[in-house]
Scaffold this motif. Structure first.
Motif, PDB file in Angstrom:
ATOM      1  N   PRO A 173       0.815  -1.224   0.000  1.00 38.51           N
ATOM      2  CA  PRO A 173       0.000   0.000   0.000  1.00 38.51           C
ATOM      3  C   PRO A 173       0.847   1.274   0.000  1.00 38.51           C
ATOM      4  O   PRO A 173       0.473   2.270  -0.618  1.00 38.51           O
ATOM      5  N   LEU A 174       1.988   1.250   0.695  1.00 40.32           N
ATOM      6  CA  LEU A 174       2.866   2.410   0.700  1.00 40.32           C
ATOM      7  C   LEU A 174       3.403   2.678  -0.699  1.00 40.32           C
ATOM      8  O   LEU A 174       3.496   3.837  -1.140  1.00 40.32           O
ATOM      9  N   GLU A 175       3.758   1.613  -1.404  1.00 43.38           N
ATOM     10  CA  GLU A 175       4.232   1.750  -2.776  1.00 43.38           C
ATOM     11  C   GLU A 175       3.138   2.322  -3.671  1.00 43.38           C
ATOM     12  O   GLU A 175       3.394   3.173  -4.534  1.00 43.38           O
ATOM     13  N   ALA A 176       1.901   1.901  -3.447  1.00 46.67           N
ATOM     14  CA  ALA A 176       0.778   2.413  -4.235  1.00 46.67           C
ATOM     15  C   ALA A 176       0.552   3.897  -3.946  1.00 46.67           C
ATOM     16  O   ALA A 176       0.314   4.684  -4.871  1.00 46.67           O
ATOM     17  N   LEU A 177       0.629   4.285  -2.686  1.00 45.71           N
ATOM     18  CA  LEU A 177       0.458   5.689  -2.314  1.00 45.71           C
ATOM     19  C   LEU A 177       1.518   6.556  -2.988  1.00 45.71           C
ATOM     20  O   LEU A 177       1.202   7.605  -3.573  1.00 45.71           O
ATOM     21  N   ALA A 178       2.768   6.125  -2.920  1.00 43.89           N
ATOM     22  CA  ALA A 178       3.852   6.890  -3.530  1.00 43.89           C
ATOM     23  C   ALA A 178       3.663   7.002  -5.039  1.00 43.89           C
ATOM     24  O   ALA A 178       3.907   8.051  -5.635  1.00 43.89           O
ATOM     25  N   ALA A 179       3.210   5.919  -5.668  1.00 42.73           N
ATOM     26  CA  ALA A 179       3.024   5.925  -7.121  1.00 42.73           C
ATOM     27  C   ALA A 179       1.895   6.859  -7.536  1.00 42.73           C
ATOM     28  O   ALA A 179       1.989   7.563  -8.544  1.00 42.73           O
ATOM     29  N   VAL A 180       0.806   6.885  -6.778  1.00 39.14           N
ATOM     30  CA  VAL A 180      -0.325   7.765  -7.108  1.00 39.14           C
ATOM     31  C   VAL A 180       0.107   9.221  -7.061  1.00 39.14           C
ATOM     32  O   VAL A 180      -0.221  10.016  -7.957  1.00 39.14           O
ATOM     33  N   VAL A 181       0.870   9.590  -6.035  1.00 44.12           N
ATOM     34  CA  VAL A 181       1.324  10.974  -5.907  1.00 44.12           C
ATOM     35  C   VAL A 181       2.370  11.307  -6.969  1.00 44.12           C
ATOM     36  O   VAL A 181       2.334  12.358  -7.605  1.00 44.12           O
TER      37      VAL A 181
END
Length: 301
Positions: A6-14
């Motif tokens: 989920p942290l990787e997904a958050l960083a990718a979205v931003v």
């Protein structure tokens, strides 16, 4: 414990500006990326993203992104140390993001840190912004360090004094002559009849100069905007107006003369960075401090 996915997904979205581009970059479905973000928000009990035409992190999201960036750098340092020579012989590049004012980046910052970047295979992701605003990028977690005019350390950060950039008010010889009265004194009214050359809309050096030396608070005057150092200085030399230029840029430049000789604006600079830095960032911090102290006058105590 926070799940890395989920942290990787958050960083990718931003980083990519939306759920769709993030899903493409991660080779996941849009629904999978959305689900990971929702699960992370549910775990932490707060919103991490402001969803709309543009997706941006909330304050909590910014704090989490800064944590993610620190963890990635520490992991890269650890892997580099474990692999040793094999890592250095292979790809082995690490990226560090920094925010710097335009007058610093080419004049002393890059020449000062270039040997370190080459020796340790470090990549720089440089964001250019006004020295009064670069710290916002550190606060949001977008960069690991910044050259800033903010002396007060932000939460979780250290502010290292670098030195001073001295700005002089200059114009072409023809414009300078038009700003003076018959007695040779500088007339602020004649000066303000000419446009000012301003780097961008965040640049307040001209107003600071006018207040310090003429007692004028935010007067109205025409303005050109030229957000590139070479174009900014060329506009002054062409006689398009007057502007604030670092003292060290004036040597051998007969096309620029001081409007009010000996008067200027001193801007003290600081290197703000995380208090807990991975090894690669520690090395960059040391190189930045050494480069600045060699190139910049030090602030008067």
């Amino acid at each position: 414990m926070l799940d890395a996915r989920p942290l990787e997904a958050l960083a990718a979205v931003v980083e990519h500006g939306g759920f769709g581009p993030a899903a493409q970059a991660l080779n996941l479905t849009l629904a999978a990326v959305s689900l990971r973000i929702k699960s992370l928000e549910a775990q932490l009990g707060q919103r991490l993203l402001v969803r709309g035409k543009t997706v941006r992190p909330t304050v909590a999201g910014q704090a989490l992104l800064a944590h993610v960036k620190q963890v990635k750098l520490m992991e890269a340092d650890l892997l580099s140390g474990l692999r040793g020579d094999a890592a250095r012989a292979g790809d082995g590049w690490q990226s560090l993001s920094v925010a710097i004012n335009a007058d610093s980046v080419a004049s002393w910052f890059l020449p000062g840190v270039a040997p370190l970047l080459q020796r340790h295979r470090l990549l720089l992701d440089v964001v250019i912004d006004d020295q009064d605003h670069t710290h916002a990028l550190l606060r949001s977690g977008d960069v690991t360090g910044c050259v800033t005019a903010l002396a007060e350390p932000m939460r979780g950060c250290v502010a290292e004094p670098l030195g001073v950039i001295r700005y002089r008010c200059v114009a072409s010889p023809g414009v300078v002559a038009q700003c003076r009265t018959a007695s040779g004194a500088v007339s602020p009214h004649r000066l303000l009849a000419h446009p000012s050359i301003i780097f961008n809309r965040k640049d307040a050096l001209q107003d600071r100069f006018l207040e310090m030396h003429f007692g004028l608070k935010q007067p109205n005057y025409p303005r050109h905007y030229a957000p590139a150092v070479d174009a900014f200085e060329k506009a002054i030399e062409l006689g398009l107006g007057w502007g604030m230029v670092p003292e060290q840029h004036l040597a051998g430049r007969p096309g620029m003369q001081e409007v009010l000789p000996g008067a200027g604006v001193d801007v003290a600079l600081y290197w703000q960075h995380w208090a807990r830095e991975p090894l690669s960032a520690q090395r960059l911090t040391q190189a930045v401090k050494e480069a600045a102290h060699a190139a910049l006058p030090q602030a008067r105590s």
